[in-house]
Design an enzyme around this catalytic site. Structure first.
Site, PDB file in Angstrom:
ATOM      1  N   ASP A   1     -27.833  38.178  14.841  1.00 19.10           N
ATOM      2  CA  ASP A   1     -27.527  39.478  15.438  1.00 19.10           C
ATOM      3  C   ASP A   1     -28.142  40.612  14.638  1.00 19.10           C
ATOM      4  O   ASP A   1     -28.565  41.622  15.213  1.00 19.10           O
ATOM      5  CB  ASP A   1     -26.009  39.670  15.555  1.00 19.10           C
ATOM      6  CG  ASP A   1     -25.460  39.002  16.800  1.00 19.10           C
ATOM      7  OD1 ASP A   1     -26.122  39.083  17.846  1.00 19.10           O
ATOM      8  OD2 ASP A   1     -24.394  38.384  16.734  1.00 19.10           O
TER       9      ASP A   1
ATOM     10  N   HIS B   1     -27.559  31.579  22.056  1.00 20.88           N
ATOM     11  CA  HIS B   1     -26.513  30.691  21.577  1.00 20.88           C
ATOM     12  C   HIS B   1     -26.742  29.260  22.057  1.00 20.88           C
ATOM     13  O   HIS B   1     -26.404  28.289  21.373  1.00 20.88           O
ATOM     14  CB  HIS B   1     -25.159  31.220  22.025  1.00 20.88           C
ATOM     15  CG  HIS B   1     -24.087  30.773  21.113  1.00 20.88           C
ATOM     16  ND1 HIS B   1     -24.059  31.136  19.786  1.00 20.88           N
ATOM     17  CD2 HIS B   1     -23.060  29.922  21.288  1.00 20.88           C
ATOM     18  CE1 HIS B   1     -23.035  30.552  19.207  1.00 20.88           C
ATOM     19  NE2 HIS B   1     -22.406  29.807  20.093  1.00 20.88           N
TER      20      HIS B   1
ATOM     21  N   GLU C   1     -23.840  41.827  10.388  1.00 21.43           N
ATOM     22  CA  GLU C   1     -24.764  41.486  11.474  1.00 21.43           C
ATOM     23  C   GLU C   1     -25.095  42.700  12.337  1.00 21.43           C
ATOM     24  O   GLU C   1     -25.857  42.596  13.296  1.00 21.43           O
ATOM     25  CB  GLU C   1     -24.206  40.338  12.317  1.00 21.43           C
ATOM     26  CG  GLU C   1     -22.799  40.540  12.830  1.00 21.43           C
ATOM     27  CD  GLU C   1     -22.280  39.314  13.585  1.00 21.43           C
ATOM     28  OE1 GLU C   1     -23.065  38.414  13.920  1.00 21.43           O
ATOM     29  OE2 GLU C   1     -21.069  39.280  13.861  1.00 21.43           O
TER      30      GLU C   1
ATOM     31  N   CYS D   1     -25.482  33.042   7.154  1.00 19.04           N
ATOM     32  CA  CYS D   1     -25.074  31.996   8.094  1.00 19.04           C
ATOM     33  C   CYS D   1     -25.862  32.089   9.399  1.00 19.04           C
ATOM     34  O   CYS D   1     -25.597  31.338  10.334  1.00 19.04           O
ATOM     35  CB  CYS D   1     -23.575  32.066   8.356  1.00 19.04           C
ATOM     36  SG  CYS D   1     -23.087  33.564   9.199  1.00 19.04           S
TER      37      CYS D   1
HETATM   38  C1  PEP Z   1     -25.407  35.600  13.613  1.00 22.98           C
HETATM   39  O1  PEP Z   1     -25.348  36.548  14.403  1.00 22.98           O
HETATM   40  O2  PEP Z   1     -26.335  35.451  12.781  1.00 22.98           O
HETATM   41  C2  PEP Z   1     -24.359  34.568  13.608  1.00 22.98           C
HETATM   42  C3  PEP Z   1     -24.317  33.636  12.697  1.00 22.98           C
HETATM   43  O3  PEP Z   1     -23.437  34.606  14.613  1.00 22.98           O
HETATM   44  P1  PEP Z   1     -23.718  34.120  16.131  1.00 22.98           P
HETATM   45  O4  PEP Z   1     -25.038  33.415  16.160  1.00 22.98           O
HETATM   46  O5  PEP Z   1     -22.572  33.232  16.486  1.00 22.98           O
HETATM   47  O6  PEP Z   1     -23.710  35.407  16.877  1.00 22.98           O
HETATM   48 MG    MG Z   2     -23.505  37.014  15.446  1.00 21.24          MG
END
Ligand code: PEP
Ligand code: MG
Length: 595
Positions: free
Chosen positions: A488, A211, A464, A535
């Site tokens: 994920d 993250h 995910e 996303c």
């Molecule tokens: C993902 O898991 O692709 C996502 C967009 O969520 P995050 O990166 O916040 O876990």
């Molecule tokens: Mg995620």
């Protein structure tokens, strides 16, 4: 250490003075500036009493922090060992000494005893025992012991940071353009960084899809993670060059090297300016396929960048930032005010608000304390945080937290087009429970006499978790849209921790298994006639975009800084390239894709 293809760096004098390190280039950009080393900084120590019934749990929490510290030191030692020249034998020796201090030592026994006998929290116990040691050692005038005091304090700080999960640093008073250097930089740390003041970030740990890496890209902060040996090489105030695209970091560069990278930086900025000019052009392929490009946003200051780069809405608003770096939980009004800035700021463009996805690598101190008070351990303290009580699972187990957020989202949905996105969905039953919770939140607002949105905002599921992709047909009947979280999805499909630098080279969102799950999800959405977008970070990687389009994706959401690059790639895609990308599984089925 030499840099390939850059003879200017190979002169004898250069090799003796400057040190070159390699890590994972996770956010592009070249910056030359003073280092600010976080590792040796003081850490804040919360103090509170632990009830008798929680002493065993507190001892276990401390034991986990010890294991995590040992693992971090082990990982650092391994990386230092494998990088000749980057770090000396001294550094390995030092790391070993720190590891010894964490195994059956007087320090550890002392902390255990303090927790049990004084019933104080582990952070306070570490602090008390360390202070006691320091008092004893500093009474003896000996330079060797003075060095040991420093080591004890380093180890204690590491333990406290690991217990605390979130390090709250103030980065506001640093010299402009400072490059933050630390063993580990948390998402909460990154959230505190003002991109106009901070030059970039470098850490010894972390993976490309962690993250922290995502936030660095979102904020446009050049970053290189997993740079072994950097913390001891870069003293605060010393000059660093960071090349976040290549992952290179150069400590104490010569004048020649600085001149070389100044030139590279100029070229990089020129390219960015050229790309930026694309922002108003439509994202349409040469064979006429129209693609929607939206922005992922997680801090209010990113809103301007999203708009400036021509985002057609916010495809993913991560709400975790509202819970980081603070002492109290945000109430409904505060959450409403914050969310309202995004919805009104986007002036009629859609905003997809994801419910809280804290847990895993996104940790909040205040939330952890709140959960403890509710007898719900936060997933960050479990052995497998990514598989623990996070995201929607946490919301459904801790209804006050979820209900407050849902009420704020419903109120804000009256200000503009809002969609609600549910993270980590793995079953139809979770969607049913969430719909019921949303209805209850609406009724609660109505009983206060306040207006509610009608109809309710569209409800979407993040895909995910592989299970969600595999039951896509059933889920598609229950929700209004899918949003594929490839970060994920890749982590869980390949069983690769997205934040772990040791396996970062194996993390591959174009693995056929991941692409198959994306394909299944798109088909399920198409059959049910619901929208589907991507996303995850893959959406912002122009090497992956042709394949995503080939799989039927028409809607992508990414960091604002990636929008122009992806648009250029889409506008260059012709019929042949598109057809190739559409046939990725045939022949031969499951062939590995190298982008
Ligand atoms: C993902 O898991 O692709 C996502 C967009 O969520 P995050 O990166 O916040 O876990
Ligand atoms: Mg995620």
């Amino acid at each position: 250490m030499k840099i390939e293809n850059e003879p200017i760096l190979r002169t004898k004098s250069t090799a003796q003075r400057e040190q070159i390190f390699h890590g994972l280039g996770v956010s592009p950009g070249i910056v030359i500036g003073p280092a600010y080393v976080v590792e040796r900084g003081a850490v804040s120590v919360p103090e509170y009493m632990v009830p008798v019934s929680r002493v065993t749990a507190e001892l276990a929490r401390f034991a986990q922090a010890v294991s995590k510290s040992v693992a971090q030191l082990g990982a650092l030692k391994q990386r230092v060992h494998s990088q000749e020249g980057a770090a000396s034998e001294d550094l390995e020796g030092l790391l070993e000494a720190h590891m010894r201090m964490l195994t059956g030592s007087r320090l550890i026994r002392g902390v255990d005893a303090r927790i049990t006998e004084h019933r104080i929290n582990a952070e306070a116990a570490v602090q008390a025992v360390t202070t006691e040691f320091m008092d004893q050692y500093s009474a003896i005038a000996d330079s060797y012991l003075a060095g040991r005091i420093h080591d004890i304090s380093d180890v204690a700080n590491r333990l406290i940071r690991n217990l605390n999960k979130v390090e709250v640093h103030s980065f506001t008073n640093l010299p402009r353009g400072s490059i933050i250097v630390a063993d580990d930089i948390t998402p909460a740390d990154t959230a505190l960084m003002e991109p106009r003041r901070i030059g970039g970030i470098v850490s010894a740990l972390g993976g490309a899809q962690s993250h922290t890496a995502i936030m660095a890209r979102s904020l446009g902060l050049p970053a290189s993670l997993a740079v072994a040996g950097i913390v001891s090489a870069a003293g605060t105030g010393r000059t660093l060059i960071l090349d976040g695209g290549e992952g290179r970091v150069i400590a104490d560069p010569t004048a020649e090297t600085i001149a070389h990278f100044t030139e590279l930086r100029m070229q990089y900025r020129k390219k960015r300016r050229q790309l930026y000019r694309q922002r108003k052009l439509p994202a349409i392929t040469r064979n006429g396929i129209d693609i929607t490009l939206q922005a992922n946003v997680e801090l209010p200051l990113e809103l301007e960048a999203a708009k400036a780069n021509g985002a057609q809405g916010i495809g993913l608003l991560r709400t975790e930032f509202m819970f980081m770096n603070r002492e109290t939980l945000p109430d409904e009004d505060e959450q409403f005010e914050t969310l309202a800035t995004f919805v009104t700021g986007m002036a009629g463009q859609p905003v997809t608000i994801r419910t809280l996805d804290i847990g895993g690598d996104k940790v909040s101190n205040v939330l952890r304390r709140y959960l403890e008070s509710q007898n719900l351990p936060d997933s960050g303290t479990s052995d497998n945080p990514a598989l623990g009580l996070r995201a929607i699972r946490l919301g459904l187990k801790c209804r006050p937290l979820l209900d407050t957020q849902l009420a704020a989202i419903l109120r804000v949905a009256r200000l503009g087009p809002v969609r609600i996105l549910l993270p980590m969905i793995m079953s139809v039953s979770e969607v049913h429970q969430m719909r019921a919770a949303i209805n209850q939140a609406r009724n609660k607002i109505a009983t206060r006499g306040a207006p509610t949105p009608s109809p309710l905002p569209p409800l979407g599921a993040m895909i995910e978790v592989p299970a969600a992709a595999l039951i896509g047909e059933s889920l598609a009947k229950e929700v209004d849209f899918f949003s594929i979280g490839t970060n994920d999805l890749t982590q869980y499909t390949l069983a690769i921790d997205r934040g772990n630098e040791q396996v970062a080279d194996l993390y591959d969102p174009t693995h056929p298994a991941v692409l198959r799950l994306i394909e299944l999800t798109v088909k399920a959405a198409q059959q049910a006639g619901i929208d589907v977008n991507i996303c995850g970070e893959m959406a912002g990687d122009e090497r992956c975009v042709p394949y995503l389009l080939g799989l039927g994706i028409r809607d992508l959401s990414m960091s604002a800084g990636s929008l122009s690059r992806v648009k250029r790639c889409i506008r260059a895609l012709d019929d042949t390239a598109y057809r190739q990308a559409s046939n990725i599984f045939t022949p031969p089925a499951g062939a590995e894709i190298k982008t």
